[in-house]
Motif scaffolding. Structure first.
Motif, PDB file in Angstrom:
ATOM      1  N   ALA B 149     -16.568 -12.062   2.980  1.00 37.10           N
ATOM      2  CA  ALA B 149     -15.948 -12.998   3.924  1.00 37.10           C
ATOM      3  C   ALA B 149     -17.006 -13.680   4.785  1.00 37.10           C
ATOM      4  O   ALA B 149     -16.838 -14.826   5.189  1.00 37.10           O
ATOM      5  N   ALA B 150     -18.100 -12.954   5.055  1.00 38.19           N
ATOM      6  CA  ALA B 150     -19.130 -13.464   5.963  1.00 38.19           C
ATOM      7  C   ALA B 150     -20.230 -14.244   5.263  1.00 38.19           C
ATOM      8  O   ALA B 150     -21.095 -14.827   5.918  1.00 38.19           O
ATOM      9  N   CYS B 151     -20.202 -14.238   3.937  1.00 37.32           N
ATOM     10  CA  CYS B 151     -21.246 -14.949   3.175  1.00 37.32           C
ATOM     11  C   CYS B 151     -20.818 -16.367   2.848  1.00 37.32           C
ATOM     12  O   CYS B 151     -19.631 -16.643   2.677  1.00 37.32           O
ATOM     13  N   GLU B 152     -21.802 -17.226   2.710  1.00 36.28           N
ATOM     14  CA  GLU B 152     -21.512 -18.587   2.234  1.00 36.28           C
ATOM     15  C   GLU B 152     -21.238 -18.546   0.733  1.00 36.28           C
ATOM     16  O   GLU B 152     -21.738 -17.657   0.027  1.00 36.28           O
ATOM     17  N   ASN B 153     -20.477 -19.552   0.261  1.00 38.22           N
ATOM     18  CA  ASN B 153     -20.243 -19.673  -1.189  1.00 38.22           C
ATOM     19  C   ASN B 153     -21.566 -19.752  -1.935  1.00 38.22           C
ATOM     20  O   ASN B 153     -22.496 -20.426  -1.483  1.00 38.22           O
ATOM     21  N   GLY B 154     -21.662 -19.046  -3.041  1.00 33.33           N
ATOM     22  CA  GLY B 154     -22.869 -19.144  -3.857  1.00 33.33           C
ATOM     23  C   GLY B 154     -24.026 -18.265  -3.388  1.00 33.33           C
ATOM     24  O   GLY B 154     -25.119 -18.330  -3.954  1.00 33.33           O
ATOM     25  N   SER B 155     -23.781 -17.415  -2.391  1.00 36.05           N
ATOM     26  CA  SER B 155     -24.865 -16.554  -1.873  1.00 36.05           C
ATOM     27  C   SER B 155     -25.227 -15.467  -2.872  1.00 36.05           C
ATOM     28  O   SER B 155     -24.439 -15.120  -3.750  1.00 36.05           O
ATOM     29  N   GLU B 156     -26.421 -14.908  -2.682  1.00 32.98           N
ATOM     30  CA  GLU B 156     -26.818 -13.734  -3.456  1.00 32.98           C
ATOM     31  C   GLU B 156     -26.726 -12.529  -2.517  1.00 32.98           C
ATOM     32  O   GLU B 156     -27.366 -12.513  -1.466  1.00 32.98           O
ATOM     33  N   LEU B 157     -25.922 -11.561  -2.898  1.00 31.65           N
ATOM     34  CA  LEU B 157     -25.710 -10.381  -2.047  1.00 31.65           C
ATOM     35  C   LEU B 157     -26.255  -9.155  -2.773  1.00 31.65           C
ATOM     36  O   LEU B 157     -25.834  -8.846  -3.885  1.00 31.65           O
ATOM     37  N   THR B 158     -27.218  -8.474  -2.127  1.00 33.05           N
ATOM     38  CA  THR B 158     -27.857  -7.307  -2.752  1.00 33.05           C
ATOM     39  C   THR B 158     -27.572  -6.059  -1.927  1.00 33.05           C
ATOM     40  O   THR B 158     -27.642  -6.089  -0.701  1.00 33.05           O
ATOM     41  N   ILE B 159     -27.275  -4.971  -2.634  1.00 36.82           N
ATOM     42  CA  ILE B 159     -27.029  -3.686  -1.963  1.00 36.82           C
ATOM     43  C   ILE B 159     -28.236  -2.790  -2.174  1.00 36.82           C
ATOM     44  O   ILE B 159     -28.691  -2.601  -3.310  1.00 36.82           O
TER      45      ILE B 159
END
Lengths: 142, 216
Positions: B149-159
């Motif tokens: 919800a807090a990321c922009e569209n198309g972001s790369e999210l790494t755990i």
């Protein structure tokens, strides 16, 4: 005259095989891999029926259905879904969907529905033309 | 123990429902593709009965598609099985990287709604915590949803799953471009009970806009 179909689904493998099978049944098929792409195609093209996946990323089928009907209230839309809830079915019908079918759909059933739509459209178009001809003849004193 | 069961109750059921519904949807998609390819073979047989030659190349592609979907369904079932078995033990050793890999696989479709590229960073050392596997999965799931919800569209999210030595382990969610960390924290503020039950602390890294969860 062959039926003009627009298939909208985010599963490209599904789009590819569905369109091939429909083309083998003499339908003209365009495809779109997203609701956004589908809406753009409806803006620029004329279709008898849109077949639309209910669950898609970015914009789901019900939202897309609403937007499609806003662009063209006469457009017939069949929704395909993996699992329809009663709520979704009711919502789809309220928004003017022709039908909501569960995947995997039966091609013969789908083809029959599409052909029914085309036939109805042709009957309506024929009646309109008949009326026009009657009016023209009447205006000439026939 | 009863407190953990309560936390598992409402939120846990919600998590269970979302994940299993998503898996069911994926399976239906696989079946639909197999069904249509099977129909394509029927079409070819029918055409052959009318004198049209069968196209071996076309049939070959159909076989490849069957294999592709079988492999896909196999992976979906493996994920379902791992998810189902997470309730085998009430408390046990949980490898956070393995857990993150499972949850990201299960969350891929949700992530695709915003075209997010979801990854789990590889680590040389394991980050292991002792806890309730299902509860920890649920915790990561809600944290991911908050990050989405807090990321922009198309972001790369790494755990990132990291060991903190004797003090425990941590999960860090990093986004490029940076997520709206206050939005994510606000969403997760409503999950206080779940965090408590999982012996976890939300420690947002405001400087780097990363979501950090510390686990004892």
């Amino acid at each position: 005259m062959s039926e003009k179909i627009l298939l909208i689904d985010d599963e490209e493998d599904f789009l590819s095989v569905m369109s091939e099978r429909m083309e083998a049944r003499d339908m003209e098929v365009a495809t779109a891999a997203s609701a956004k792409e589908g809406l753009a195609k409806v803006e620029s093209g004329v279709y008898d029926v849109v077949i639309l996946d209910l669950k898609m990323p970015e914009m789901d089928g019900l939202e897309a259905l609403k937007k499609l009907k806003e662009k063209n209230p006469e457009l017939e839309v069949i929704l395909l879904t993996g699992q329809a809830t009663v709520q979704q079915s009711v919502e789809a019908m309220k928004l003017g969907a022709l039908d909501l079918l569960e995947k995997p759909a039966n091609m013969d059933d789908l083809t029959e529905k599409i052909r029914d739509v085309k036939e109805r459209k042709m009957i309506i178009a024929t009646k309109k033309n008949e009326e026009k001809v009657k009016q023209i003849l009447a205006s000439k004193g026939w | 123990m009863s407190y953990q069961y309560e936390a598992l109750g409402e939120e846990g059921l919600r998590f269970f429902g979302k994940v299993t519904a998503s898996i069911a949807h994926e399976v239906k998609n696989v079946l639909a593709i197999i069904n249509e390819n099977s129909g394509l073979i029927e079409d070819q047989i029918f055409a052959a009965s009318k004198g049209r030659p069968i196209d071996p190349e076309r049939l070959g592609r159909v076989c490849q598609q069957f294999q592709k979907q079988i492999n896909r369904a196999d992976q979906i079932t493996k994920n379902l099985s791992r998810f189902a078995h997470s309730v085998d033990q009430f408390k046990g050793d949980v490898d956070l990287t393995e857990m993150a890999q499972l949850i990201t696989s299960l969350a891929l479709r949700t992530a695709s709604a915003k075209r997010l590229n979801l990854k789990v960073a590889e680590t040389s050392t394991s980050a292991i915590v002792k806890g309730n596997p299902y509860l920890l999965q649920n915790l990561l799931w809600v944290s991911l949803l908050a990050a989405f919800a807090a990321c922009e569209n198309g972001s790369e999210l790494t755990i990132f799953a990291q060991s903190r030595g004797e003090t425990g382990s941590r999960l860090e969610l990093r986004s490029t471009p940076a997520m709206d960390i206050t939005q994510a924290a606000e969403i997760l503020a409503g999950q206080k009970d779940l965090f408590s039950a999982a012996n976890a602390k939300l420690v947002p890294d405001l400087h780097n806009s990363n979501l950090v969860i510390e686990l004892e």
